[in-house]
Design a protein around this motif. Structure first.
Motif, PDB file in Angstrom:
ATOM      1  N   LEU A   1       0.829  -1.209   0.000  1.00  0.00           N
ATOM      2  CA  LEU A   1       0.000   0.000   0.000  1.00  0.00           C
ATOM      3  C   LEU A   1       0.864   1.260   0.000  1.00  0.00           C
ATOM      4  O   LEU A   1       0.546   2.252  -0.680  1.00  0.00           O
ATOM      5  N   LEU A   2       1.960   1.250   0.750  1.00  0.00           N
ATOM      6  CA  LEU A   2       2.870   2.398   0.731  1.00  0.00           C
ATOM      7  C   LEU A   2       3.490   2.584  -0.645  1.00  0.00           C
ATOM      8  O   LEU A   2       3.640   3.717  -1.129  1.00  0.00           O
ATOM      9  N   ALA A   3       3.854   1.489  -1.290  1.00  0.00           N
ATOM     10  CA  ALA A   3       4.417   1.574  -2.636  1.00  0.00           C
ATOM     11  C   ALA A   3       3.397   2.154  -3.609  1.00  0.00           C
ATOM     12  O   ALA A   3       3.733   3.007  -4.448  1.00  0.00           O
ATOM     13  N   MET A   4       2.144   1.710  -3.513  1.00  0.00           N
ATOM     14  CA  MET A   4       1.100   2.250  -4.377  1.00  0.00           C
ATOM     15  C   MET A   4       0.892   3.741  -4.123  1.00  0.00           C
ATOM     16  O   MET A   4       0.725   4.531  -5.059  1.00  0.00           O
ATOM     17  N   GLY A   5       0.896   4.143  -2.844  1.00  0.00           N
ATOM     18  CA  GLY A   5       0.690   5.551  -2.520  1.00  0.00           C
ATOM     19  C   GLY A   5       1.801   6.444  -3.052  1.00  0.00           C
ATOM     20  O   GLY A   5       1.536   7.507  -3.634  1.00  0.00           O
ATOM     21  N   MET A   6       3.061   6.027  -2.880  1.00  0.00           N
ATOM     22  CA  MET A   6       4.165   6.831  -3.401  1.00  0.00           C
ATOM     23  C   MET A   6       4.166   6.860  -4.921  1.00  0.00           C
ATOM     24  O   MET A   6       4.447   7.902  -5.539  1.00  0.00           O
ATOM     25  N   HIS A   7       3.818   5.746  -5.531  1.00  0.00           N
ATOM     26  CA  HIS A   7       3.738   5.688  -6.986  1.00  0.00           C
ATOM     27  C   HIS A   7       2.634   6.615  -7.504  1.00  0.00           C
ATOM     28  O   HIS A   7       2.826   7.329  -8.498  1.00  0.00           O
ATOM     29  N   ALA A   8       1.488   6.610  -6.833  1.00  0.00           N
ATOM     30  CA  ALA A   8       0.386   7.489  -7.239  1.00  0.00           C
ATOM     31  C   ALA A   8       0.773   8.957  -7.096  1.00  0.00           C
ATOM     32  O   ALA A   8       0.450   9.791  -7.960  1.00  0.00           O
ATOM     33  N   MET A   9       1.465   9.309  -6.014  1.00  0.00           N
ATOM     34  CA  MET A   9       1.895  10.694  -5.827  1.00  0.00           C
ATOM     35  C   MET A   9       2.891  11.097  -6.908  1.00  0.00           C
ATOM     36  O   MET A   9       2.850  12.219  -7.424  1.00  0.00           O
ATOM     37  N   TRP A  10       3.786  10.195  -7.272  1.00  0.00           N
ATOM     38  CA  TRP A  10       4.767  10.486  -8.323  1.00  0.00           C
ATOM     39  C   TRP A  10       4.079  10.690  -9.678  1.00  0.00           C
ATOM     40  O   TRP A  10       4.374  11.637 -10.411  1.00  0.00           O
ATOM     41  N   ASN A  11       3.144   9.795 -10.020  1.00  0.00           N
ATOM     42  CA  ASN A  11       2.445   9.928 -11.296  1.00  0.00           C
ATOM     43  C   ASN A  11       1.545  11.153 -11.331  1.00  0.00           C
ATOM     44  O   ASN A  11       1.341  11.751 -12.390  1.00  0.00           O
ATOM     45  N   GLY A  12       0.983  11.514 -10.177  1.00  0.00           N
ATOM     46  CA  GLY A  12       0.082  12.663 -10.137  1.00  0.00           C
ATOM     47  C   GLY A  12       0.768  13.994  -9.959  1.00  0.00           C
ATOM     48  O   GLY A  12       0.098  15.035  -9.891  1.00  0.00           O
ATOM     49  N   SER A  13       2.107  13.993  -9.879  1.00  0.00           N
ATOM     50  CA  SER A  13       2.822  15.249  -9.644  1.00  0.00           C
ATOM     51  C   SER A  13       2.640  16.230 -10.801  1.00  0.00           C
ATOM     52  O   SER A  13       2.705  17.452 -10.603  1.00  0.00           O
ATOM     53  N   SER A  14       2.392  15.716 -12.006  1.00  0.00           N
ATOM     54  CA  SER A  14       2.211  16.615 -13.150  1.00  0.00           C
ATOM     55  C   SER A  14       0.918  17.400 -13.068  1.00  0.00           C
ATOM     56  O   SER A  14       0.754  18.407 -13.769  1.00  0.00           O
ATOM     57  N   THR A  15      -0.019  16.954 -12.242  1.00  0.00           N
ATOM     58  CA  THR A  15      -1.292  17.660 -12.103  1.00  0.00           C
ATOM     59  C   THR A  15      -1.262  18.697 -10.990  1.00  0.00           C
ATOM     60  O   THR A  15      -2.281  19.340 -10.734  1.00  0.00           O
ATOM     61  N   PHE A  16      -0.121  18.874 -10.318  1.00  0.00           N
ATOM     62  CA  PHE A  16      -0.020  19.807  -9.195  1.00  0.00           C
ATOM     63  C   PHE A  16       0.429  21.198  -9.619  1.00  0.00           C
ATOM     64  O   PHE A  16       0.815  21.996  -8.782  1.00  0.00           O
ATOM     65  N   GLY A  17       0.404  21.475 -10.891  1.00  0.00           N
ATOM     66  CA  GLY A  17       0.835  22.790 -11.354  1.00  0.00           C
ATOM     67  C   GLY A  17       2.101  22.701 -12.180  1.00  0.00           C
ATOM     68  O   GLY A  17       2.645  21.624 -12.442  1.00  0.00           O
ATOM     69  N   GLU A  18       2.594  23.862 -12.579  1.00  0.00           N
ATOM     70  CA  GLU A  18       3.751  23.915 -13.465  1.00  0.00           C
ATOM     71  C   GLU A  18       4.990  23.313 -12.832  1.00  0.00           C
ATOM     72  O   GLU A  18       5.791  22.665 -13.508  1.00  0.00           O
ATOM     73  N   TYR A  19       5.177  23.521 -11.530  1.00  0.00           N
ATOM     74  CA  TYR A  19       6.369  23.026 -10.845  1.00  0.00           C
ATOM     75  C   TYR A  19       6.041  21.874  -9.890  1.00  0.00           C
ATOM     76  O   TYR A  19       6.818  21.577  -8.980  1.00  0.00           O
ATOM     77  N   GLY A  20       4.895  21.252 -10.108  1.00  0.00           N
ATOM     78  CA  GLY A  20       4.499  20.163  -9.215  1.00  0.00           C
ATOM     79  C   GLY A  20       5.451  18.986  -9.251  1.00  0.00           C
ATOM     80  O   GLY A  20       5.786  18.408  -8.211  1.00  0.00           O
ATOM     81  N   PHE A  21       5.927  18.652 -10.455  1.00  0.00           N
ATOM     82  CA  PHE A  21       6.843  17.525 -10.576  1.00  0.00           C
ATOM     83  C   PHE A  21       8.121  17.774  -9.788  1.00  0.00           C
ATOM     84  O   PHE A  21       8.584  16.907  -9.034  1.00  0.00           O
TER      85      PHE A  21
END
Length: 455
Positions: free
Chosen positions: A258-278
């Motif tokens: 579950l921790l691996a899935m959560g970190m993976h989801a945060m990494w993949n979703g970083s592009s949706t956090f704005g211009e400098y989200g990644f």
């Protein structure tokens, strides 16, 4: 338990059968080792052929070759890093080959098929392809990919239990599996980027291929291994738990997954956090997490060496090992010197024998450590005898090499001036009077850092 040499033979009846009159049952054909190996090899080979065809279809032949050439660059470095972590008790190469092949072929195939199907279904259900892609990347992909990679760790945990004894083993198996998965995924991304540049005419630093290479190969080659290592740590802690703790042995791997899935989801979703989200996610979460896990694994590696130094003296007292061996086997530098000494004196066969001796002695120390903590299996005595047998057959080559290594790595012994005058010593640092008080206490024989060549 530390039995005394010479090595006792297993009890048997007059005809060589096991004592007690028990007749061994013949395994069914599907339970034979060669059948399992053949089935697994066939499955991985078919998965590899299918994934090869799918990636080549999406990237084209030229894009596939370019992606392959660029994606393979970080693989040797990552494999070497995980092998370095596993140097205390090296696991067999077949486990690493299986893990890499599973990640590159089976897990990648499962991820491509499942992610494509789920994204299409969401797009048809919501009639919004853009949101379907976002949802697929941040929710579906982490669940599918981490589960597919975790299957390799689970298989090694279940069917190669003797090779899976702690956190480092979980980290290595999970990391190599994720390295194989990232290798195939990078071929797909880099090959697709190259095809895009071919259509748009992009080239040089401003091309899509260069940007993809920088993000996936230069900045984050450790991303997939970092996610899956969390699952491996969960399995590693579960391996350290007693067999009677059934709930803990199940919940720990699930928590890591579950921790691996959560970190993976945060990494993949970083592009949706704005211009400098990644870049924000990379700097705030990924880099600190990578540093923390690296420290944890290195600390665990040092703790394993300390376990070797603490547990093996029992076998010295029983006559199986020489007094210098626990110290030498608990030092990576001494181990290396022992292999080099054997190589100079007896060539590659002798160096291989010393390396095997070190590995078996480490496994013996870990087995005894688990036994003292009530975590050993029912086959503790049998396994202990097997390891002692392997050590006994290699002792003639390994003992002189380890003895030499212990002498070479023994720290200098502090010498205190005698309390009486010494003739001719005036002016050379000697003093008269009582000796200076000792700065450290003398450690008992069973202490982990004992070396007979210090005195």
């Amino acid at each position: 338990m530390a039995i005394c040499p010479p090595y006792p033979t297993p009890p048997s009846g007059p005809t060589g059968a096991p004592a007690g009159g028990a007749t061994p049952r013949h395994a069914q054909w599907w339970q034979r080792t060669w059948v399992r190996y053949a089935a697994l090899s066939t499955l991985l080979a078919l998965s590899g052929l299918v994934i090869l065809a799918l990636v080549r279809e999406q990237t084209g032949t030229q894009g596939f070759l370019v992606g392959l050439a660029l994606a393979i660059l970080p693989v040797p470095l990552l494999i070497a890093a995980f092998r370095w972590l596993d140097r205390v008790e090296p696991g067999p190469w077949r486990n690493l080959l299986f893990s890499f092949a599973w990640g590159a072929c089976a897990a990648a195939l499962i991820a491509i098929i499942a992610n494509s199907f789920a994204t299409r279904w969401i797009a048809m259900a919501t009639a919004d392809p853009s949101s379907a892609d976002t949802l697929g990347a941040t929710v579906i992909a982490p669940v599918v990919e981490e589960t597919a990679k975790a299957a390799a760790v689970l298989l090694v945990f279940l069917f190669r239990r003797r090779d899976f004894t702690g956190i480092v083993d979980g980290v290595v198996i999970a990391g190599v599996t994720a390295t194989g998965f990232a290798f195939t995924e990078n071929i797909l991304y880099l090959g697709t980027a190259f095809g895009t540049d071919q259509l748009s005419g992009g080239s040089g630093i401003a091309s899509v291929t260069a940007a993809t290479f920088f993000v996936r190969i230069i900045m984050s080659p450790f991303a997939h291994p970092l996610f899956t290592v969390l699952t491996g740590i969960g399995f590693g802690i579960s391996a350290l738990s007693a067999e009677r703790h059934h709930v803990r042995r199940v919940l720990l791997p699930l928590s890591g997954l579950l921790l691996a899935m959560g970190m993976h989801a945060m990494w993949n979703g970083s592009s949706t956090f704005g211009e400098y989200g990644f870049f924000a996610v990379y700097a705030v979460f990924m880099v600190p997490a990578f540093g923390l896990l690296t420290w944890l694994v290195v600390w665990t590696r040092q703790r394993e060496l300390r376990t070797v130094r603490e547990e093996l003296p029992a076998y010295v007292a029983a006559g199986w090992l020489t007094p210098a061996e626990p110290y030498a086997l608990g030092s990576m530098r001494a181990r290396r010197l022992a292999r080099e000494y054997a190589l100079r004196r007896g060539g590659k066969p002798a160096a291989r024998a010393v390396s095997e001796y070190e590995s078996y002695a480490t496994s013996l120390a870990f087995l005894r450590h688990r036994g003292r903590r009530g975590r050993a299996g029912a086959d503790f005595v049998v396994r202990e005898r097997e390891l002692l047998h392997e050590l006994w057959w290699r002792r003639e080559v390994a003992r002189p090499a380890l003895d030499h290594a212990a002498r070479m790595t023994a720290p200098p012994v502090a010498v205190t001036a005698p309390p009486w005058p010494v003739h001719g010593a005036y002016g050379y640092g000697y003093t008269y009077g009582p000796p200076a008080p000792a700065t450290r206490t003398t450690l008992p024989y069973s202490a982990y850092n004992y070396n007979p060549y210090r005195s």
